[in-house]
Design an enzyme around this catalytic site. Structure first.
Site, PDB file in Angstrom:
ATOM      1  N   ASP A 181       0.823  -1.212   0.000  1.00  0.00           N
ATOM      2  CA  ASP A 181       0.000   0.000   0.000  1.00  0.00           C
ATOM      3  C   ASP A 181       0.858   1.264   0.000  1.00  0.00           C
ATOM      4  O   ASP A 181       2.084   1.202  -0.129  1.00  0.00           O
ATOM      5  CB  ASP A 181      -0.957  -0.047   1.197  1.00  0.00           C
ATOM      6  CG  ASP A 181      -2.320   0.539   0.889  1.00  0.00           C
ATOM      7  OD1 ASP A 181      -2.429   1.393  -0.006  1.00  0.00           O
ATOM      8  OD2 ASP A 181      -3.295   0.145   1.558  1.00  0.00           O
ATOM      9  N   GLU A 214      -0.536   1.903  -5.172  1.00  0.00           N
ATOM     10  CA  GLU A 214      -0.301   3.325  -4.923  1.00  0.00           C
ATOM     11  C   GLU A 214      -1.432   4.187  -5.483  1.00  0.00           C
ATOM     12  O   GLU A 214      -1.279   5.392  -5.651  1.00  0.00           O
ATOM     13  CB  GLU A 214       1.085   3.756  -5.407  1.00  0.00           C
ATOM     14  CG  GLU A 214       1.344   3.651  -6.877  1.00  0.00           C
ATOM     15  CD  GLU A 214       0.995   4.913  -7.641  1.00  0.00           C
ATOM     16  OE1 GLU A 214       1.712   5.906  -7.570  1.00  0.00           O
ATOM     17  OE2 GLU A 214      -0.032   4.884  -8.342  1.00  0.00           O
ATOM     18  N   TRP A 215      -2.597   3.527  -5.753  1.00  0.00           N
ATOM     19  CA  TRP A 215      -3.867   4.204  -6.047  1.00  0.00           C
ATOM     20  C   TRP A 215      -3.871   4.949  -7.374  1.00  0.00           C
ATOM     21  O   TRP A 215      -4.732   5.794  -7.609  1.00  0.00           O
ATOM     22  CB  TRP A 215      -4.279   5.158  -4.921  1.00  0.00           C
ATOM     23  CG  TRP A 215      -3.982   4.686  -3.546  1.00  0.00           C
ATOM     24  CD1 TRP A 215      -4.127   3.407  -3.073  1.00  0.00           C
ATOM     25  CD2 TRP A 215      -3.485   5.454  -2.452  1.00  0.00           C
ATOM     26  NE1 TRP A 215      -3.762   3.341  -1.752  1.00  0.00           N
ATOM     27  CE2 TRP A 215      -3.359   4.586  -1.341  1.00  0.00           C
ATOM     28  CE3 TRP A 215      -3.150   6.797  -2.290  1.00  0.00           C
ATOM     29  CZ2 TRP A 215      -2.909   5.013  -0.098  1.00  0.00           C
ATOM     30  CZ3 TRP A 215      -2.706   7.230  -1.053  1.00  0.00           C
ATOM     31  CH2 TRP A 215      -2.586   6.347   0.027  1.00  0.00           C
ATOM     32  N   GLY A 216      -2.917   4.690  -8.235  1.00  0.00           N
ATOM     33  CA  GLY A 216      -2.872   5.371  -9.522  1.00  0.00           C
ATOM     34  C   GLY A 216      -2.376   6.794  -9.462  1.00  0.00           C
ATOM     35  O   GLY A 216      -2.440   7.522 -10.459  1.00  0.00           O
ATOM     36  N   ASP A 236      -9.799   3.472  -3.749  1.00  0.00           N
ATOM     37  CA  ASP A 236     -10.560   2.304  -3.303  1.00  0.00           C
ATOM     38  C   ASP A 236     -11.960   2.266  -3.891  1.00  0.00           C
ATOM     39  O   ASP A 236     -12.635   3.292  -4.005  1.00  0.00           O
ATOM     40  CB  ASP A 236     -10.697   2.312  -1.780  1.00  0.00           C
ATOM     41  CG  ASP A 236      -9.484   1.735  -1.085  1.00  0.00           C
ATOM     42  OD1 ASP A 236      -9.551   1.573   0.130  1.00  0.00           O
ATOM     43  OD2 ASP A 236      -8.474   1.462  -1.744  1.00  0.00           O
TER      44      ASP A 236
END
Length: 678
Positions: A181, A214-216, A236
């Site tokens: 994460d 890394e959520w883009g 998310d």
């Protein structure tokens, strides 16, 4: 990551906090563990991209979407999931990873700097859990963050500065998959952090699938194929139609980055968690499969419904996701919310998703040629949810229910004549019915096949007590290729029928030239409506036809608030308070029945003050599918704006709020003083 609406999920609150504190800690002179402190030398660059793992998208389970960090996430749950994988045939269907998300560790490392399992949740340790999972022929996954702490509010130990030690520990425990994460990253460059863990995993010598989460934020699809096996392309997901749709739209354009061993990851599945309908969950599963996305179950399988298992266990849909060619589907068209997405398969066939984004049934069509198939006399077309095979002369069409997806596998197959012709069932006219009054609908049964459909009949059925009568022929002796049986119907809902949606079903029966008997049906939804009052009034006082919202329900006469119904505040834009209107969150759409009797819609619109300086939205008013008015992008710094639209003659008025083109961070929009004149 964008600052999402305040919420109790990990990324929408705690990840944001981690990202915000990163720069503050560095500015304050607090020492941050650096990648250079890792004790082992790095292998040559590129080793993770060639690790031979995840040659098809990973499949398995992750607990986060169903349990978060609640006490129910523990050793017994993990073992139960492994048991269920075996008992329910999920292992044989391809699911193999049982992944632990956040909250598995103790809050502090031990005296040797090692991670330890939470003794309450995992009394026998992670190694013992791995042994149990492995004994079932499955693999174990684990989670940590590329920061000083993980994303949970407790702040469990992250791996930044401990990459080689933690990777070695995971390998010693028998871990097969790492989700890495992005919280509390202390401002260290993302590529640097994720490269260090890549090298640390490679140094263990154990094959561990590497999931970059890394959520883009830094466009990992442009660089992460040299580091990990999959990378998150978005923030998310949550268990709502709007969240799933938004994430799907962000991931679809990235098809060129995906392939064997390196996948776009639009986050885990919500199928079975209860926030969407089964139709929406089938769309979710269909589109993730067409996008060659990881299929990580997010529902608690101990309490899953039979329909949830049917969706998750559809091996023909799973085969789309797991095709060895590894192509992600590409968008062929999306006009008016009618999506056509095609995926090339290793055997030369194409999988075509006909996806209806809107709240009403729509006809969606394409052709075999448009999907890239070679010219042929005819094609076979397999409906992967209905599990039927037909022949087609090349047309691919269906009336797709609201929020539904028809998933077809199409091939230039020389054996096409062995199958009955495909027929398309369509509904014409608006399925809007005033109780006690008769509405007219038209249905069409069209032969798409190369062979004729013989002895064709059509039937329209509805709820008990409804009167449905045919006003024209309901049968035809034969339909040649392209031929159609069109029937007019008179539909009457009993007086006193409550407003709302009701199911209608169109069924066609026919025979192939070889005598095969075929039955095909399509569900529709009719809306029982009431005419707006003479003179009109506040729209928030009138019944809604349909409503979708980015977070939580559309609120009447209050702001959006948070996720629970009724948790909004007085509608407030630029310190001005309004008593009436709607509180929504982008992306949002609300429809009202106008019955052709109204003239204008007016409102004062803007971002609600409850989001401080955040939020940017745009407002649109639609009349029967035509945009009648729109604003530019409005921010919280702006006062309320007036918007007015001519909706004369429209049957349906649709109010839309978009994200302003920059994502849905804090996009709380107010339709204040919202009125319609009739």
């Amino acid at each position: 990551m964008r600052h999402l609406p305040s919420r109790t999920t990990r990324t929408s609150r705690h990840r944001v906090v981690g990202a915000l504190t990163a720069g503050l800690l560095c500015a304050a002179g607090i020492t941050v563990p650096a990648a250079a402190q890792s004790p082992a030398p790095a292998p040559a660059a590129g080793t993770r991209a060639d690790n031979g793992l995840a040659l098809t998208p990973p499949m398995g389970f992750n607990n986060w979407n169903s349990t978060h960090c609640r006490a129910e996430f523990n050793e017994e749950m993990v073992k139960s999931i492994a048991d269920i994988f075996v008992e329910k045939g999920l292992r044989e269907a391809g699911y193999e990873f049982v992944n632990l998300d956040d909250c598995w560790a103790k809050p502090q490392r031990n005296a040797d700097g090692k991670l330890e399992a939470d003794p309450v949740r995992f009394p026998h340790g992670i190694g013992a859990v791995a042994d149990y999972v492995h004994s079932k022929g499955l693999k174990l996954g684990i989670y940590t963050s590329a920061g000083t702490k993980t994303c949970d509010s407790v702040g469990l130990p992250g791996a930044l500065g401990h990459e080689y030690s933690d990777a070695r520990q995971f390998a010693d425990w028998g871990v097969d998959y790492l989700k890495y994460d992005n919280c509390n990253n202390q401002g260290v460059d993302a590529k640097e952090r994720y490269t260090t863990m890549r090298d640390a995993l490679a140094a263990t010598g154990r094959p561990i699938v590497y999931s970059i989460c890394e959520w883009g934020q830094n466009k990992p699809w442009e660089w992460a194929a040299g580091l990990g096996n999959l990378w998150r392309t978005t923030g998310d997901i949550n268990d709502s139609w709007s969240s799933m749709l938004s994430i799907m739209k962000q991931n679809l354009p990235l098809a060129a980055a995906a392939g064997p061993g390196h996948w776009n990851d639009p986050d885990m599945l919500e199928v079975g968690n209860g926030g969407m309908t089964d139709t929406e969950y089938r769309t979710h599963f269909s589109m993730w499969s067409v996008m060659a996305a990881p299929l990580l179950i997010g529902a608690d399988l101990r309490t899953a419904t039979p329909e949830t298992y049917r969706i998750l266990s559809n091996r023909e849909v799973i085969a789309v996701d797991q095709d060895p060619l590894g192509k992600q589907g590409v968008v062929l068209s999306s006009e008016g919310g009618r999506w056509v997405v095609a995926k090339e398969m290793q055997d030369g066939s194409r999988v075509v998703a006909l996806f209806n984004e809107t709240g009403s049934a729509q006809r969606i069509s394409t052709t075999a040629a448009a999907t890239g198939l070679p010219a042929a006399d005819a094609y076979t077309v397999r409906d992967l949810w209905a599990q039927t095979t037909r022949n087609t002369a090349g047309g691919l069409s269906a009336t797709v229910p609201a929020h539904g997806t028809v998933l077809l596998r199409v091939a230039a197959d020389r054996h096409w004549a062995a199958y009955p012709p495909a027929v398309e069932l369509a509904l014409g006219g608006s399925p809007l019915v005033e109780a006690g009054r008769t509405a007219g609908l038209t249905t069409t049964v069209t032969d798409l096949g190369r062979t004729p459909a013989v002895k064709v009949s059509a039937a329209l059925t509805g709820p008990s007590g409804w009167r449905i009568a045919a006003g024209s022929a309901t049968a035809a002796p034969v339909l040649p290729t392209g031929g159609a049986l069109t029937t007019r119907w008179r539909v009457t809902a009993p007086p006193g029928t409550a407003t709302g949606t009701y199911d209608l079903t169109l069924t066609a029966r026919y025979r192939s030239p070889a005598g095969q008997q075929v039955r095909s049906s399509v569900p529709f939804q009719a809306h029982v409506v009431v005419a707006p009052p003479a003179g009109g009034g506040y729209l928030s006082d009138l019944p809604q036809l349909t409503a979708s919202n980015g977070y939580g329900p559309v609120e009447k006469d209050t702001s959006n608030g948070e996720s629970a119904a009724g948790d909004g505040h007085p509608l407030t834009i630029g310190s001005e308070v309004y008593a009436k209107g709607l509180g929504v969150h982008a992306a949002s759409a609300v429809e009202y029945y106008a019955g052709g009797a109204c003239g204008t819609v007016t409102a004062r619109v803007g971002v609600d003050d409850e989001k401080g300086a955040k939020g940017s939205v745009a407002f649109e008013i639609w009349a029967d599918g035509t945009k009648a008015a729109s604003t530019g992008v409005l921010t919280n710094a702006m006062a309320a704006q007036s918007v007015s639209a001519d909706v004369s003659g429209a049957q349906v008025v649709r109010l839309v709020v978009t994200d302003g083109g920059d994502g849905v961070d804090s996009d709380h929009g107010d339709w204040a003083d919202l009125r319609i004149t009739c």
